[in-house]
Design an enzyme around this catalytic site. Sequence first.
Site, short mmCIF file in Angstrom:
data_model
loop_
_atom_site.label_atom_id
_atom_site.label_comp_id
_atom_site.label_asym_id
_atom_site.label_seq_id
_atom_site.Cartn_x
_atom_site.Cartn_y
_atom_site.Cartn_z
N LYS A 1 16.98 -12.65 40.58
CA LYS A 1 16.74 -12.72 39.14
C LYS A 1 17.96 -11.82 38.29
CE LYS A 1 12.87 -10.45 40.24
NZ LYS A 1 12.78 -10.54 41.50
N ARG B 1 -6.66 5.64 31.94
CA ARG B 1 -6.43 6.31 30.53
C ARG B 1 -6.01 7.65 30.70
NH1 ARG B 1 -12.16 3.70 29.14
NH2 ARG B 1 -12.36 4.27 31.38
N ASN C 1 10.68 0.23 41.43
CA ASN C 1 10.45 -0.54 42.67
C ASN C 1 11.29 -1.84 42.93
OD1 ASN C 1 9.01 -1.68 40.53
ND2 ASN C 1 7.11 -2.13 41.85
N ALA C 2 11.76 -2.22 41.55
CA ALA C 2 12.80 -3.38 41.41
C ALA C 2 14.24 -2.96 41.84
CB ALA C 2 12.76 -4.03 39.89
N GLY C 3 15.11 -3.97 42.46
CA GLY C 3 16.37 -3.53 42.40
C GLY C 3 16.87 -5.23 42.33
N HIS C 4 17.67 -5.02 41.16
CA HIS C 4 18.24 -6.26 40.79
C HIS C 4 19.66 -6.32 40.85
CE1 HIS C 4 14.38 -7.53 38.07
NE2 HIS C 4 14.24 -7.22 39.39
N GLN D 1 9.94 -8.04 40.65
CA GLN D 1 9.01 -8.36 41.70
C GLN D 1 8.70 -10.14 41.67
OE1 GLN D 1 7.55 -5.48 39.80
NE2 GLN D 1 9.26 -4.71 41.05
N ASP E 1 13.13 -10.26 44.80
CA ASP E 1 14.49 -10.50 45.42
C ASP E 1 14.93 -11.98 45.56
OD1 ASP E 1 14.19 -7.73 45.94
OD2 ASP E 1 13.35 -8.07 47.80
N VAL F 1 24.96 -20.87 44.64
CA VAL F 1 25.58 -21.06 45.82
C VAL F 1 26.48 -19.89 46.50
CG1 VAL F 1 25.62 -23.54 45.50
CG2 VAL F 1 27.68 -22.03 44.56
#
Length: 420
Positions: A16, A143, A38-41, A222, A13, A410
Amino acid sequence: MKVDVLLGLQWGDEGKGKIVDVLTPNYNIITRFQGGPNAGHTLEFNNIKHVLHTIPSGIFRENTINIIGNGVVIDPVIFKKEIFDLQKPEIDFTKIIYISKKAHLILPTHKILDAASEKAKGKSKIGSTLKGIGPTYMDKTGRNGLRIGDIISENFIEKYNTLKQKHLKLLKQYNFSFDITDTENEWFEAIDFIKKYKFIDSENFINKSLSNNKTILAEGAQGTLLDIDFGTYPFVTSSNTVCAGACTGLGIAPNKIGEVFGIFKAYCTRVGSGPFPTELFDENGKKLQDTGHEFGATTGRARRCGWLDLVALKYAVMINGVTQLYMMKTDVLDDFDTIKIATAYNINGKITDIFPYELNDNIKPVYTELKGWKTDLTKINSANEFPEELNNYIKFIEDNVGVPVKIVSVGPDRNQTINR
Ligand code: GDP
Ligand code: IMO
Ligand code: MG
């Protein structure tokens, strides 16, 4: 040409999504190399906020190809929803999003296993996003996994059922009730949806693109301190979030890595469980959380907040071979009289600036206190306008870490980005 890599240096967080969007006009291709939904961009422009989970953050710029690489794990249901949430029916996304055949699929039962495992861990739970990430990567390395390329194979349903049965057996050992009838239907509908996309051998596509002088940016998910090898294990995610992950997650050789952009917040946050030496439990922590709107983009959970930790930052820079630092959310510190930075850890009376094997409660950060700038940075347009105290803050970081800070962010908007 080489692949530039942008990745988080803290616990995720860092911003990115915003920076990938800002940099995209310089690149032909943006590609994710690990992690999953799982990412939140978050990206912001024209007063609209967009959150991406699987789709690379180059998607809002014209003439950019977005590739989901082999190292990513994909939930087709979330992918489908993301496409609809883009709210651009006039754009044919199947022409600009390509998916690696080798990317693994998150099954409905992976998510159940994630939830069952977390429940069984009780107090020592990881604080997973419950998107099925851990179980999916376990099946990959075990596998047993299903890959995007399997969708178009004749015996896809058979492969699906084999893996599902394995999961159902595993679930018997947990005291966990569930019903996947609806989610399974939804999943198969989403499989039909994702089939419209181009499934490619992304390693060949990417290497050929490099030979054809195409510019490529790899977008991490992440952060380094959540890396499966180098993060604060076991409170980590299940992929290699570090620069080396771009090699395995895309199929590029180490000598094909170009610039490594390491991004960090001007302070620290963490969502989920696990150690966090500079965490604040006082009014300063609350102020960082309120001013920075520190709530997770994927789960909405409150993010824990604390001062910048240079011991951890230096470690992350070393592991990733960072060539440029980007400092994010600098404006969140605008109203502090003084700002602390951890330069070392006191571990049972011993002072060290080496990131230890394990972070635990015995670690007390050693702080340097710097004067705050007490200036509204959000309207600033160039580094010439930076207050002296901010220049001192940046110089202090650069001197400690040994890598230049090239971008200072900023505000959340695309335009609130200052180059140095
Ligand atoms: P990511 O996962 O690294 O892409 O970061 P997230 O999107 O999860 O979280 C970063 C949050 O900070 C988002 O809400 C962004 O809109 C916001 N943000 C990014 N850069 C800045 C900044 O410089 N200042 C402020 N105030 N917010 C920012
Ligand atoms: P982005 O890309 C912040 C955290 C979870 C949990 C741990 C394991 O937006 O920076 P998982 O679901 O992977 O099994 O969860 O990792 N986590 C993140 N924290 N940002 C993220 O992604 C995260 N992805 C996972 O909160 O502590
Ligand atoms: Mg995020």
